[in-house]
Design an enzyme around this catalytic site. Sequence first.
Site, PDB file in Angstrom:
ATOM      1  N   ASP A  59       0.747  -1.150   0.134  1.00 35.95           N
ATOM      2  CA  ASP A  59      -0.008  -0.057   0.010  1.00 35.95           C
ATOM      3  C   ASP A  59       0.861   1.206   0.087  1.00 35.95           C
ATOM      4  O   ASP A  59       1.758   1.550   1.000  1.00 35.95           O
ATOM      5  CB  ASP A  59      -0.844  -0.126   1.063  1.00 35.95           C
ATOM      6  CG  ASP A  59      -2.321   1.126   1.038  1.00 35.95           C
ATOM      7  OD1 ASP A  59      -2.086   1.963   0.771  1.00 35.95           O
ATOM      8  OD2 ASP A  59      -3.175   0.380   1.331  1.00 35.95           O
ATOM      9  N   SER A 103      -7.218   3.729  -1.426  1.00 37.90           N
ATOM     10  CA  SER A 103      -7.180   2.489  -1.242  1.00 37.90           C
ATOM     11  C   SER A 103      -8.289   1.286  -1.517  1.00 37.90           C
ATOM     12  O   SER A 103      -8.231   0.367  -2.002  1.00 37.90           O
ATOM     13  CB  SER A 103      -6.429   1.976   0.010  1.00 37.90           C
ATOM     14  OG  SER A 103      -5.290   2.680   0.300  1.00 37.90           O
ATOM     15  N   HIS A 154      -9.626  -3.336   7.018  1.00 34.78           N
ATOM     16  CA  HIS A 154      -9.416  -1.994   6.395  1.00 34.78           C
ATOM     17  C   HIS A 154      -9.673  -2.181   4.712  1.00 34.78           C
ATOM     18  O   HIS A 154      -9.790  -3.140   4.274  1.00 34.78           O
ATOM     19  CB  HIS A 154      -7.784  -1.824   6.526  1.00 34.78           C
ATOM     20  CG  HIS A 154      -7.598  -0.259   6.718  1.00 34.78           C
ATOM     21  ND1 HIS A 154      -6.756   0.421   5.924  1.00 34.78           N
ATOM     22  CD2 HIS A 154      -7.736   0.654   7.564  1.00 34.78           C
ATOM     23  CE1 HIS A 154      -6.738   1.572   6.099  1.00 34.78           C
ATOM     24  NE2 HIS A 154      -7.021   1.743   7.380  1.00 34.78           N
ATOM     25  N   THR A 156      -8.155  -2.326   1.876  1.00 36.68           N
ATOM     26  CA  THR A 156      -7.636  -3.117   0.715  1.00 36.68           C
ATOM     27  C   THR A 156      -7.981  -4.649   1.013  1.00 36.68           C
ATOM     28  O   THR A 156      -8.629  -5.273   0.165  1.00 36.68           O
ATOM     29  CB  THR A 156      -6.085  -2.893   0.820  1.00 36.68           C
ATOM     30  OG1 THR A 156      -5.634  -1.672   0.688  1.00 36.68           O
ATOM     31  CG2 THR A 156      -5.539  -3.923  -0.121  1.00 36.68           C
ATOM     32  N   ASP A 276       1.917   2.683   3.546  1.00 35.88           N
ATOM     33  CA  ASP A 276       1.401   3.814   3.266  1.00 35.88           C
ATOM     34  C   ASP A 276       1.199   4.726   4.450  1.00 35.88           C
ATOM     35  O   ASP A 276       1.205   5.904   4.260  1.00 35.88           O
ATOM     36  CB  ASP A 276      -0.264   3.152   2.816  1.00 35.88           C
ATOM     37  CG  ASP A 276      -1.346   4.415   2.736  1.00 35.88           C
ATOM     38  OD1 ASP A 276      -1.177   5.255   1.753  1.00 35.88           O
ATOM     39  OD2 ASP A 276      -2.040   4.610   3.565  1.00 35.88           O
ATOM     40  N   ASP A 318      -1.549   0.235  -4.815  1.00 41.89           N
ATOM     41  CA  ASP A 318      -2.918   0.516  -5.169  1.00 41.89           C
ATOM     42  C   ASP A 318      -2.396   2.211  -5.507  1.00 41.89           C
ATOM     43  O   ASP A 318      -3.097   2.567  -6.456  1.00 41.89           O
ATOM     44  CB  ASP A 318      -3.743   0.505  -4.072  1.00 41.89           C
ATOM     45  CG  ASP A 318      -3.067   1.092  -2.525  1.00 41.89           C
ATOM     46  OD1 ASP A 318      -1.904   1.299  -2.541  1.00 41.89           O
ATOM     47  OD2 ASP A 318      -3.865   0.963  -1.652  1.00 41.89           O
ATOM     48  N   HIS A 319      -1.338   2.755  -5.159  1.00 42.40           N
ATOM     49  CA  HIS A 319      -1.087   4.049  -5.334  1.00 42.40           C
ATOM     50  C   HIS A 319       0.246   4.630  -4.527  1.00 42.40           C
ATOM     51  O   HIS A 319       0.789   3.507  -3.714  1.00 42.40           O
ATOM     52  CB  HIS A 319      -2.094   4.948  -5.048  1.00 42.40           C
ATOM     53  CG  HIS A 319      -2.560   4.754  -3.687  1.00 42.40           C
ATOM     54  ND1 HIS A 319      -1.661   5.114  -2.451  1.00 42.40           N
ATOM     55  CD2 HIS A 319      -3.576   4.130  -2.954  1.00 42.40           C
ATOM     56  CE1 HIS A 319      -2.060   4.756  -1.235  1.00 42.40           C
ATOM     57  NE2 HIS A 319      -3.311   4.201  -1.408  1.00 42.40           N
ATOM     58  N   HIS A 345      -2.077  10.713  -0.879  1.00 42.13           N
ATOM     59  CA  HIS A 345      -1.474  10.001  -2.282  1.00 42.13           C
ATOM     60  C   HIS A 345      -1.106  10.731  -3.313  1.00 42.13           C
ATOM     61  O   HIS A 345      -1.389  12.100  -3.388  1.00 42.13           O
ATOM     62  CB  HIS A 345      -2.522   8.930  -2.664  1.00 42.13           C
ATOM     63  CG  HIS A 345      -3.161   7.982  -1.475  1.00 42.13           C
ATOM     64  ND1 HIS A 345      -4.611   7.878  -1.634  1.00 42.13           N
ATOM     65  CD2 HIS A 345      -2.802   7.784  -0.138  1.00 42.13           C
ATOM     66  CE1 HIS A 345      -4.755   7.027  -0.428  1.00 42.13           C
ATOM     67  NE2 HIS A 345      -3.600   7.001   0.485  1.00 42.13           N
TER      68      HIS A 345
HETATM   69 ZN   LIG Z   1      -3.197   6.077   2.034  1.00 49.28          ZN
END
Ligand SMILES: [Zn+2]
Length: 388
Positions: A59, A103, A154, A156, A276, A318-319, A345
Amino acid sequence: MKKFLFLSVLLIISTSCQNPDNSENTEIMPVATSDSEIPELLPLVEGKTVKNIIFLIGDGTGLAQITSGQYALVGPDGLLHMQTMPVTGFVKTHSSDNLITDSASGATAYSCGLKTYNGAIAVNPDKEACKTILELAEEMGLSTGLIATSSITHATPASFASHVESRSMEEEIAVQLLNSGAEVMLGGGFEFFSSQYRSDSLDLITQAEEAGYQLLRNKEELDNSEAEMLLGLFANDGLERAETEPSTSAMTTKALDILSRNEDGFFLMIEGSQIDWGGHGNNTDYVLNEVEDFDAAVKTALDFARQDGETLVVLTADHETGGMTLQRQRAEGDSLEIYWTTGYHTGIPVPLMAYGPQATEFMGWRDNTYVGKRMAELLNLGSLPQMK
Ligand SMILES: [Zn+2]
């Protein structure tokens, strides 16, 4: 109008680039690379049969997170385990309503193979539930698992086994996860299952045990477990990296032990959730620790796949988070400075890596939805997207 836009973009860049003079964690000193860390890419796998897929999501993990992890852990001449995957590409990450994904929509692109709005958990832009690759795998008799270092509810992990219109509905997500059929769910999030904490006082722990899950609360219980269905809730919320908590690699080892017993194959999603969180905090040490933990799990996955020969390993993000970059402005000697451009992000594409049979399907510039669609096809689960 165009000129104004350009100026305002410049303004934003110039204000947010006033990088923290205050941060203690912005310098890293690359370590020397030892002989054992001299790069060796894994070979391409000739076989075509994909029986199992291990899907790893870092993440918020972009090229700077990976490269700073590499410098700090194995040095400029070394490679992290994730960097030994022989097939590489890029993923375009935008969501249906935003050039910068969160996410939830990021994971839904992978789980359902469709673009949706930020915050959506496995529903389309009209808020209709879409079938996930995990659900299709369960229907076809494969075993499935989810691993995260956040709560298992969460965004994801939730996007693979539940359907809600907002990622904040974690109590509802917990209810749905228990009905997903996933054999293994390991992470944090005890508070969303326990009657002690839930706003409706529902006792999902007892429900889980009645459904056949063994509840695990710490590393020792995970190591000693002989059960075939596991619900590991190692922290109230996200994992806190306490001594009693398992590493992502330890969770991966146990999950692979259970899921690989299924002759028909398995789908396992593993998330390095807190890379992340380090990015959101612009905290370099946090990111490096989480990259190290995640990369050890990548090694466990790759070791399994090398032995097995029918397991495809796909790794992406994811980013990117934090607009992290590596520079040398003030640092002396060989050290590098980490600069952050945002606490959120970014819209920059993320790396895609693959190893195992059919890995070459994951090279090139791909949309995030392609990754989910192609994984489902390679497991013979049909084509995505499908509505429930
Ligand atoms: Zn994030």
